[in-house]
Design a protein around this motif. Structure first.
Motif, PDB file in Angstrom:
ATOM      1  N   LYS B 277      35.252   6.491  23.073  1.00 11.73           N
ATOM      2  CA  LYS B 277      34.377   7.315  23.893  1.00 11.73           C
ATOM      3  C   LYS B 277      33.162   7.770  23.103  1.00 11.73           C
ATOM      4  CE  LYS B 277      37.694   9.364  27.068  1.00 11.73           C
ATOM      5  NZ  LYS B 277      38.283  10.644  27.507  1.00 11.73           N
ATOM      6  N   LEU B 278      32.006   7.540  23.636  1.00 17.57           N
ATOM      7  CA  LEU B 278      30.798   8.121  23.059  1.00 17.57           C
ATOM      8  C   LEU B 278      30.403   9.346  23.860  1.00 17.57           C
ATOM      9  CD1 LEU B 278      28.867   4.816  22.322  1.00 17.57           C
ATOM     10  CD2 LEU B 278      30.289   6.163  20.769  1.00 17.57           C
ATOM     11  N   ASN B 279      30.859   9.349  25.112  1.00 17.03           N
ATOM     12  CA  ASN B 279      30.680  10.529  25.947  1.00 17.03           C
ATOM     13  C   ASN B 279      32.085  11.017  26.299  1.00 17.03           C
ATOM     14  OD1 ASN B 279      30.597  12.129  28.325  1.00 17.03           O
ATOM     15  ND2 ASN B 279      28.550  11.337  28.774  1.00 17.03           N
ATOM     16  N   ASP B 280      32.430  12.181  25.852  1.00 12.56           N
ATOM     17  CA  ASP B 280      33.808  12.683  25.974  1.00 12.56           C
ATOM     18  C   ASP B 280      34.286  12.775  27.405  1.00 12.56           C
ATOM     19  OD1 ASP B 280      34.074  12.758  23.325  1.00 12.56           O
ATOM     20  OD2 ASP B 280      33.877  14.941  23.098  1.00 12.56           O
ATOM     21  N   ASP B 281      33.342  12.996  28.334  1.00 18.23           N
ATOM     22  CA  ASP B 281      33.749  13.244  29.716  1.00 18.23           C
ATOM     23  C   ASP B 281      33.836  11.965  30.538  1.00 18.23           C
ATOM     24  OD1 ASP B 281      33.761  15.933  29.156  1.00 18.23           O
ATOM     25  OD2 ASP B 281      31.611  16.131  29.616  1.00 18.23           O
ATOM     26  N   TYR B 282      33.478  10.829  29.924  1.00 22.19           N
ATOM     27  CA  TYR B 282      33.378   9.621  30.747  1.00 22.19           C
ATOM     28  C   TYR B 282      34.698   8.875  30.847  1.00 22.19           C
ATOM     29  CZ  TYR B 282      31.345   5.774  33.205  1.00 22.19           C
ATOM     30  OH  TYR B 282      31.055   4.869  34.180  1.00 22.19           O
ATOM     31  N   ASP B 283      35.150   8.623  32.084  1.00 26.15           N
ATOM     32  CA  ASP B 283      36.418   7.932  32.322  1.00 26.15           C
ATOM     33  C   ASP B 283      36.142   6.614  33.049  1.00 26.15           C
ATOM     34  OD1 ASP B 283      38.864   6.987  33.053  1.00 26.15           O
ATOM     35  OD2 ASP B 283      39.410   8.712  34.298  1.00 26.15           O
ATOM     36  N   PRO B 284      36.263   5.475  32.345  1.00 25.77           N
ATOM     37  CA  PRO B 284      35.894   4.196  32.952  1.00 25.77           C
ATOM     38  C   PRO B 284      36.918   3.678  33.954  1.00 25.77           C
ATOM     39  CG  PRO B 284      36.707   3.824  30.746  1.00 25.77           C
ATOM     40  CD  PRO B 284      36.696   5.316  30.952  1.00 25.77           C
ATOM     41  N   SER B 285      37.972   4.432  34.231  1.00 29.52           N
ATOM     42  CA  SER B 285      38.916   3.968  35.238  1.00 29.52           C
ATOM     43  C   SER B 285      38.703   4.700  36.562  1.00 29.52           C
ATOM     44  CB  SER B 285      40.351   4.151  34.750  1.00 29.52           C
ATOM     45  OG  SER B 285      40.600   5.536  34.583  1.00 29.52           O
ATOM     46  N   ASP B 286      37.672   5.537  36.604  1.00 29.75           N
ATOM     47  CA  ASP B 286      37.423   6.350  37.799  1.00 29.75           C
ATOM     48  C   ASP B 286      36.126   5.873  38.453  1.00 29.75           C
ATOM     49  OD1 ASP B 286      36.731   8.263  39.660  1.00 29.75           O
ATOM     50  OD2 ASP B 286      37.437   9.951  38.437  1.00 29.75           O
ATOM     51  N   ARG B 287      36.277   5.066  39.524  1.00 27.70           N
ATOM     52  CA  ARG B 287      35.100   4.463  40.167  1.00 27.70           C
ATOM     53  C   ARG B 287      34.139   5.516  40.703  1.00 27.70           C
ATOM     54  NH1 ARG B 287      34.176  -0.656  42.471  1.00 27.70           N
ATOM     55  NH2 ARG B 287      36.364  -1.285  42.331  1.00 27.70           N
ATOM     56  N   LEU B 288      34.706   6.510  41.376  1.00 31.07           N
ATOM     57  CA  LEU B 288      33.851   7.530  41.985  1.00 31.07           C
ATOM     58  C   LEU B 288      33.050   8.292  40.943  1.00 31.07           C
ATOM     59  CD1 LEU B 288      35.820   9.226  44.873  1.00 31.07           C
ATOM     60  CD2 LEU B 288      33.636   8.016  44.972  1.00 31.07           C
ATOM     61  N   ALA B 289      33.746   8.680  39.864  1.00 29.97           N
ATOM     62  CA  ALA B 289      33.068   9.427  38.802  1.00 29.97           C
ATOM     63  C   ALA B 289      31.978   8.570  38.160  1.00 29.97           C
ATOM     64  CB  ALA B 289      34.082   9.871  37.749  1.00 29.97           C
ATOM     65  N   ALA B 290      32.292   7.275  38.021  1.00 35.08           N
ATOM     66  CA  ALA B 290      31.303   6.362  37.434  1.00 35.08           C
ATOM     67  C   ALA B 290      30.058   6.304  38.294  1.00 35.08           C
ATOM     68  CB  ALA B 290      31.915   4.973  37.280  1.00 35.08           C
ATOM     69  N   MET B 291      30.259   6.235  39.608  1.00 32.84           N
ATOM     70  CA  MET B 291      29.107   6.174  40.507  1.00 32.84           C
ATOM     71  C   MET B 291      28.272   7.441  40.407  1.00 32.84           C
ATOM     72  SD  MET B 291      31.086   4.400  43.722  1.00 32.84           S
ATOM     73  CE  MET B 291      29.777   4.357  44.905  1.00 32.84           C
ATOM     74  N   ASN B 292      28.953   8.586  40.383  1.00 34.09           N
ATOM     75  CA  ASN B 292      28.232   9.857  40.267  1.00 34.09           C
ATOM     76  C   ASN B 292      27.466   9.957  38.959  1.00 34.09           C
ATOM     77  OD1 ASN B 292      28.774  11.091  42.673  1.00 34.09           O
ATOM     78  ND2 ASN B 292      30.781  11.843  41.986  1.00 34.09           N
ATOM     79  N   PHE B 293      28.152   9.581  37.884  1.00 39.33           N
ATOM     80  CA  PHE B 293      27.549   9.685  36.555  1.00 39.33           C
ATOM     81  C   PHE B 293      26.281   8.825  36.473  1.00 39.33           C
ATOM     82  CE2 PHE B 293      27.152   8.496  32.063  1.00 39.33           C
ATOM     83  CZ  PHE B 293      27.186   9.755  31.465  1.00 39.33           C
ATOM     84  N   LEU B 294      26.388   7.609  36.980  1.00 38.83           N
ATOM     85  CA  LEU B 294      25.228   6.708  36.961  1.00 38.83           C
ATOM     86  C   LEU B 294      24.043   7.324  37.687  1.00 38.83           C
ATOM     87  CD1 LEU B 294      25.959   2.949  37.752  1.00 38.83           C
ATOM     88  CD2 LEU B 294      24.964   3.971  35.720  1.00 38.83           C
ATOM     89  N   GLN B 295      24.311   7.855  38.863  1.00 40.90           N
ATOM     90  CA  GLN B 295      23.219   8.424  39.673  1.00 40.90           C
ATOM     91  C   GLN B 295      22.584   9.609  38.956  1.00 40.90           C
ATOM     92  OE1 GLN B 295      22.513   7.600  43.077  1.00 40.90           O
ATOM     93  NE2 GLN B 295      24.284   6.405  43.736  1.00 40.90           N
TER      94      GLN B 295
END
Lengths: 611, 351
Positions: B277-295
């Motif tokens: 992890k380079l970003n502690d809060d980032y979870d690559p198994s969570d599609r929804l969170a990934a979409m939000n984070f990207l936006q």
């Protein structure tokens, strides 16, 4: 006066789309077939799901004329929207059967036809309370009444009801009851049978009743297609739907239940042909089914497959164009768009089946032709063949037949030191060898591209490389002529200066027209073209005659243009006979137009000149 | 471009992979792209990934569309069959090829013009079908071969070489891929081989639709101030969420990671993806969170890179279709043709 005939008349049902009339009408047609009487049903339907007018026509023809005849002898007018036009279309002395429960819609009554009023709605309302039942059984009651009026064998109808509801047994008795309600009313109130009637015969033989689209789908199953990519479009959708149905039945591994096929409903026609080309490049037999608008969309990849030499099979069920045109009406209007599909110089292989039996054979064969010639192959059906049930000879398959996979170099060939040049003509037939991807670790790999390439598939913009490739593609087209189904010639048996060329769904009407013309004293030799590029026999046939009528179902005489263009024929010698209003071409039309022209040419019939 | 042809001979001490191949066995014709083109770095990364994964070069089918990016399959994996299709149609051609033979590795190479404009529909549908493939977009925000028009991934407000300002909104292909159900979504940068090579390896090992958006600066037409796809701009705004190590097979992980700093994903083939992890809060198994984070990050002007999403339990189109294990292109008459007896029965049912 009333028309009288046995096993020779046209009955037309005018209905409302979505009212449940289709299955009742089909049962009526099948009962006639089961009585051993040849008949030819046709659906005339709108581009609509519910509410618009639809007609179902059955031509009863002891003589076996399966083309549309034109005209209506008995009109079953069940649609108030079209009532007046339907009444007007009945032949003089014909019959009009109508629902007499309510007053007839206002209009000019005809005194030259026979009216048979049956209070269908009243009978239904008395018998049933559920509105849907009233609607559905009305159609069955009507068929029951017709069975008496036409002297139809009621047991055939009863058997068909039993077959249709085999899995819903509780529907059998109510349907049979409804049949008898109608039959009893007709027997009690009219002199049965009327002048037009049925009589058991033995003229159907071993023929089957099948839609061309279903037959083509079976052809794809038998021909070894494993990948089907398609996009829904009238009138071709039932090709892919039938392929799905037949694969479900015949193409699952009995041990594991796994599928030996893949069917993708793609996002559009471009993706459909892209998948077909990708799968065929990778060695699977693949096809798409579409209609005119799809052919327009697929153009770029047709050119790619032609130039990169990738087998692919396209079933085009033609409908009236241009643009959206008349989606539920028939035409033979895609010939040129398929024959020369895509930008640049291209020529494609076309197959032109006349009926469902040939739709089966040609579709199965198309996969062999495509693999052998390494090029797209178009099977051109039309709505008339594709979406109508038609009597045809039984489908046949020779179990000793093997799929011709064409020239494919294997790992063993490569290992044995065979030289591989993807676009090298090693055998003189202009067909090169190909390899399937992943064949050998170090040999046989090549790059497939739509850019120009040399004989070893390397990118090249050298003029000489390009011209060599384009010339070889032309020579490959020559090779095709010897492989494809040959034209079928029927000579009149006595000398004539006149010939007729025709193809596809025109065939039954043309054969009947030839009989009519013979009776009028005109002698014609016939040739049915079955493939493009044209076999040498087509040129010979034209050379044998002063004038050749080219009968087809489009405005611009597309087959005639192809003949003029490809065989360098003087256009004056090819007389276009064109029918393109979207209805099925008829013998009446062909015989009157050709007959009038021959009369106008002041041709003295041969027998007169000799007497 | 260079006019020097590569020498055919190998140095005897070139390192070999477990199959005995050297890197040279994964190379191909010399690139004809501009010197310094980001796309050549991506080709190099594909060669490196293939070498390290020890895949048989001829068991790869490399399929592309039209454009600078789509030319690149000529420049890697020379022993593979290649298919340079038509503009925007790589996804459908690849889908068909994949259906015909499920045993090959499918590498789809495309560009931003090819995938975000003319081929946007096919891009979407191949991903939502779950075609087993590695779909790489070499994204430079510009039409290079036709000399510098904006593509649909050019950011609004960015400037063309001639000074025109783009007024259209940008399409974020990675965000789209997430929404469309791709089971492996990553973004990387052609200038960061350390990040890109393991991502490509993991994508190839993934069973299902793997999509990689690789920002790849166009040296000729989109590397100027005012561009948001220039080398300098991407370096300055790159925000990597993780660093990936991929273990093939079920080898024990020997590297010690700080607790809580690692995410592990085991894929179908047994490959273990270890994400630092380079970003502690980032979870690559969570599609929804990934979409939000990207936006959120895009709105801040940042370019999010790394393995954005992966579903280790993904299935592919063949799984959906339940097709036989044997490739369809190897089936013959006995498996495919129902024969004359079945046809007689069909005939009998039509009378």
């Amino acid at each position: 006066m009333s028309l009288t005939a046995v096993n020779d008349f046209v009955i037309r049902f005018a209905n409302v789309n979505g009212s449940g009339s289709a299955s009742a009408n089909e049962m009526f047609a099948r009962a006639i077939m089961r009585m051993g009487i040849p008949m030819s049903p046709r659906n005339v339907f709108p581009s609509n799901i519910q509410g618009l007018p639809t007609w179902y026509e059955v031509r009863v023809t002891e003589a076996g004329h399966l083309g549309a005849r034109g005209g209506t002898d008995i009109m079953v007018a069940m649609n108030p929207q079209t009532y007046n036009a339907d009444v007007a279309s009945v032949e003089p002395d014909g019959y009009l059967i109508y629902d007499s429960t309510r007053a007839m819609p206002p209009g000019k009554p005809r005194t030259d036809i026979n009216l048979i009023g049956i209070p269908l709605t009243a009978i239904c309302n008395k018998e049933y309370s559920d509105p849907r039942q009233r609607q559905l059984f009305k159609n069955i009651i009507c068929i029951g009444a017709l069975s008496a009026l036409l002297d139809m064998d009621i047991t055939e109808l009863e058997k068909l009801v039993g077959e249709q509801y085999r899995s819903k047994e509780k529907l059998i008795q109510p349907n049979i009851h409804a049949l008898h309600l109608g039959r009893a009313y007709a027997e009690a109130n009219f002199k049965c049978p009327i002048g037009l009637r049925l009589q058991r015969s033995d003229k159907v033989g071993d023929r089957i009743l099948i839609e061309g689209n279903a037959a083509a789908a079976l052809g794809a199953v038998y021909g070894g297609a494993t990948v089907c990519a398609w996009y829904p479009i009238t009138p071709s959708s039932s090709v892919a739907e039938n392929f799905t149905k037949f694969c479900g039945k015949y193409r699952h591994d009995p041990a594991t239940g796994e599928a030996r096929y893949a069917i993708v409903q793609a996002e559009d026609e471009i993706a459909s042909i892209g998948m077909v080309v990708g799968a065929a490049w990778n060695g699977a037999r693949a096809f798409t089914a579409t209609s005119g608008p799809g052919i327009s969309l697929m153009q770029e990849l047709f050119g790619f497959a032609y130039f990169a030499e990738i087998p692919s099979v396209i079933i085009d069920v033609q409908r009236a164009g241009p643009s959206t045109g008349m989606p539920t009406r028939t035409q033979q209007c895609d010939l040129i768009n398929c024959a020369y599909a895509s930008h640049g110089d291209t020529k494609h292989v076309l197959l032109l089946p006349e009926d469902a039996a040939e739709a089966f054979e040609f579709t199965a064969g198309a996969f062999d032709y495509a693999d052998r010639l390494q090029t797209p192959v178009f099977v051109l059906l039309d709505l008339d063949i594709g979406m109508n049930h038609r009597l045809c000879r039984p489908l046949q398959w020779d179990d000793t037949r093997f799929y011709d996979r064409g020239k494919v170099m294997t790992a063993a060939d490569l290992e044995a030191g065979k030289d591989f040049g993807r676009y090298t003509d090693v055998d003189g037939d202009a067909i090169p060898f190909r390899t399937y991807p992943g064949t050998h670790p170090t040999k046989g790999g090549y790059f497939t591209r739509g850019t120009s390439h040399d004989a070893r598939a390397k990118y090249s913009e050298e003029g000489a490389d390009y011209v060599e490739g384009m010339q070889r593609l032309l020579r490959k087209h020559e090779t095709a002529k010897g492989i494809l189904p040959r034209p079928v010639r029927h000579d009149a048996g006595k000398p004539t200066r006149f010939g007729v060329i025709y193809y596809g769904s025109t065939a039954p009407a043309m054969h009947e027209a030839a009989e009519i013309l013979t009776a009028r004293g005109h002698t014609l030799d016939l040739m049915r073209v079955r493939a493009f590029p044209f076999h040498q026999d087509v040129a010979s046939f034209i050379a044998d005659h002063d004038f050749v009528f080219v009968v087809e179902q489009n405005r611009d005489a597309q087959l005639r243009s192809l003949i003029v263009n490809e065989l360098d024929i003087d256009p004056v010698r090819l007389v276009p006979i064109l029918h393109y209003d979207g209805t099925s071409i008829t013998a009446r039309f062909i015989s009157s137009v050709i007959g009038d022209r021959l009369d106008a040419l002041k041709v003295t019939p041969l027998r007169k000149a000799m007497s | 471009m260079t006019y020097l042809t590569k020498p055919k001979f190998h140095h005897p001490s070139l390192p070999k992979n477990t199959l005995g191949y050297t890197r040279r066995d994964y190379e191909a014709a010399t690139s004809t792209l501009c010197a310094g083109c980001g796309h050549d770095s991506i080709s190099a990364a594909i060669i490196e990934a293939s070498f390290e994964l020890a895949i048989e070069p001829h068991r790869v089918a490399k399929i592309s569309g039209i454009g600078c990016s789509s030319k690149t399959p000529t420049y890697f994996l020379g022993a593979s069959h290649g298919f340079n299709s038509v503009h925007g149609r790589m996804p459908s051609v690849l889908t068909g090829a994949n259906l015909a033979n499920r045993e090959l590795i499918y590498l789809g190479i495309s560009g931003d013009g090819d995938s975000a404009s003319i081929g946007f529909g096919q891009f979407a549908h191949a991903l939502r079908r779950g075609v087993n493939m590695t779909y790489i977009v070499e994204n430079n925000g510009v039409y290079g071969l036709t000399k510098g028009q904006f593509s649909a991934t050019a950011d609004r407000g960015s400037k063309s070489k001639k000074g025109a300002v783009n007024t259209d909104n940008a399409i974020d292909l990675a965000a789209m891929a997430l929404q469309l159900g791709a089971t492996f979504v990553a973004r990387s940068f052609s200038g960061d081989k350390t990040q890109l090579v393991p991502i490509i390896k993991a994508a190839i090992a993934h069973r299902g639709a793997a999509f990689i958006d690789v920002i790849s600066p166009c040296i000729a037409f989109n590397n100027h101030p005012g561009s948001t796809k220039s080398l300098d701009y991407v370096r300055a705004h790159n925000e990597a969420v993780n660093a990936l190590d991929i273990m093939i097979g079920r080898d024990a992980i020997t590297v010690d990671y700080e607790p809580g700093k690692v995410v592990e994903v085991t894929q179908h083939d047994g490959s273990v993806l270890t994400l630092r992890k380079l970003n502690d809060d980032y979870d690559p198994s969570d599609r929804l969170a990934a979409m939000n984070f990207l936006q959120q990050e895009t709105a801040k002007g940042r370019i999010v890179t790394g393995l954005l999403y992966v579903d280790g339990e993904a299935d592919d189109l063949h799984g959906h279709f339940n097709t036989v294990a044997m490739p369809l292109n190897q089936l013959n008459e006995p498996e495919l043709c129902p024969g004359s007896k079945a046809l007689d029965k069909i005939n009998a049912g039509l009378r």
